[in-house]
Design an enzyme around this catalytic site. Structure first.
Site, PDB file in Angstrom:
ATOM      1  CB  THR A 195      -0.978   0.030   1.193  1.00  7.96           C
ATOM      2  OG1 THR A 195      -0.250   0.176   2.422  1.00  7.96           O
ATOM      3  CG2 THR A 195      -1.821  -1.222   1.243  1.00  7.96           C
ATOM      4  CG  LEU A 241      -5.308   6.430  -2.174  1.00  9.16           C
ATOM      5  CD1 LEU A 241      -5.928   6.519  -3.565  1.00  9.16           C
ATOM      6  CD2 LEU A 241      -6.328   6.853  -1.114  1.00  9.16           C
ATOM      7  CG  HIS A 242      -2.979   2.414   3.746  1.00 11.28           C
ATOM      8  ND1 HIS A 242      -1.670   2.021   3.779  1.00 11.28           N
ATOM      9  CD2 HIS A 242      -3.025   3.618   4.383  1.00 11.28           C
ATOM     10  CE1 HIS A 242      -0.952   2.934   4.428  1.00 11.28           C
ATOM     11  NE2 HIS A 242      -1.750   3.916   4.783  1.00 11.28           N
ATOM     12  CG  ASP A 243      -8.479   0.658   3.820  1.00 13.28           C
ATOM     13  OD1 ASP A 243      -7.549  -0.080   4.195  1.00 13.28           O
ATOM     14  OD2 ASP A 243      -9.170   1.339   4.595  1.00 13.28           O
TER      15      ASP A 243
END
Ligand SMILES: [Ca+2]
Length: 312
Positions: A195, A241-243
């Site tokens: 991520t 933008l991890h998710d």
């Protein structure tokens, strides 16, 4: 063919973008429901934020459920220092009009997995794993009915973000993570290793804003907000933008690469609680239990994200 998913989430600006990407992709993804959990901010805010995001996407029909308001065995740790007081700081978005469902999120997860054909529903956890673990403990017979779990959490080479050793989602509820990682369900894990490669540079943020839509501008304002924190912390070009890596993987698995390895969760370490001990080099002989991602085609990821957000 549409894939049925449940998004389990603690919005969170990056959760919001992950949800928007899923709702922008109805040909591929059928979002059966969104279950909120305490994490980035307390449950009262995460369930509200989930509804705000559904309405932003023009999808007030998506059922949103509130789940667990604290980890299995620990006090809740939150991350207002990253996400702001509301969890969704940045854009000004109206309070939701759509209702919160009456049922508890855990009950919804259990009933859905009992009702739908076996191995037809994918779970997409974007926050601490409390709701998922609670459902597995309350109704163990649902576990083999889960098609797979694609989650954001953990880290190996990047180590920790909330402590020196642990990533936030796993650190908040390591006991829940231990249950999920030990469940035998096929797992795909998006750790910080991948991520942190999904960085919103200025040009990528300009592309969101350049969509000129309510969604595009809101996403640009969200990333503007939490970018301040990450830029200061990591000295990077922009915020990760991890998710959205989770929902992007469901649409374009070819953008990601990793290794199928053993991952154990540290629940007792004095300094390392919540660490994902990934046997990346295969030194333990323990059976692999997770596809642990390590790399990402970042340009492909942002092209997909921008194009899909433009559909909303
Ligand atoms: Ca999250």
């Amino acid at each position: 063919m549409q894939r049925k998913i449940i998004i389990d989430t603690d919005p969170g600006q990056d959760d919001a973008v992950a949800i928007l990407l899923a709702l922008a992709s109805p040909d591929e993804l059928d979002v059966l429901g969104i279950t909120a959990v305490a994490g980035n901010v307390p449950l009262a805010l995460t369930q509200k934020n989930a509804r705000i995001v559904c309405e932003l996407a023009g999808r007030p029909d998506v059922p949103v459920f509130a789940g667990c308001d604290r980890p299995l065995k620990r006090a809740l740790v939150t991350a207002e220092h990253v996400h702001g007081k509301t969890g969704l700081d940045g854009p000004v978005l109206p309070d939701p009009l759509m209702p919160l469902q009456d049922a508890h999120a855990v009950e919804f997860i259990i009933q859905t997995l009992r009702r739908e054909p076996a191995e037809s529903v994918t779970l997409c956890p974007l926050g601490p794993l409390t709701n998922i673990a609670t459902a597995m403990q309350a109704a163990p017979e649902i576990v083999p009915r889960i098609a797979q779990i694609v989650l954001m959490g953990g880290a190996y080479f990047e180590v920790g973000n909330i402590t020196p050793a642990a990533e936030f989602n796993i650190h908040v509820d390591p006991e829940a993570a231990e249950i999920v990682f030990g469940s035998g369900v096929p797992l795909t894990v998006m750790p910080l290793d991948v991520t942190h490669k999904a960085l919103v540079t200025q040009a990528r943020n300009a592309a969101f804003r350049g969509l000129g839509t309510r969604v595009g501008v809101a996403v640009a304002e969200m990333t503007d907000f939490f970018e301040r924190f990450d830029k200061a912390k990591y000295g990077s070009d922009g915020a990760p933008l991890h998710d959205p890596c989770v929902t992007a993987f469901l649409l374009r698995p070819d953008l990601f690469s990793g290794r199928h390895v053993n991952v154990e969760i540290e629940t007792e370490g004095r300094f390392t609680a919540g660490m994902t001990v990934a046997d990346w080099w295969g030194v333990t002989g323990r059976a692999p239990n997770a596809m642990f991602m390590g790399d990402l085609d970042a340009d492909g990821f942002f092209a997909l994200l921008t194009e899909r957000l433009g559909r909303l």
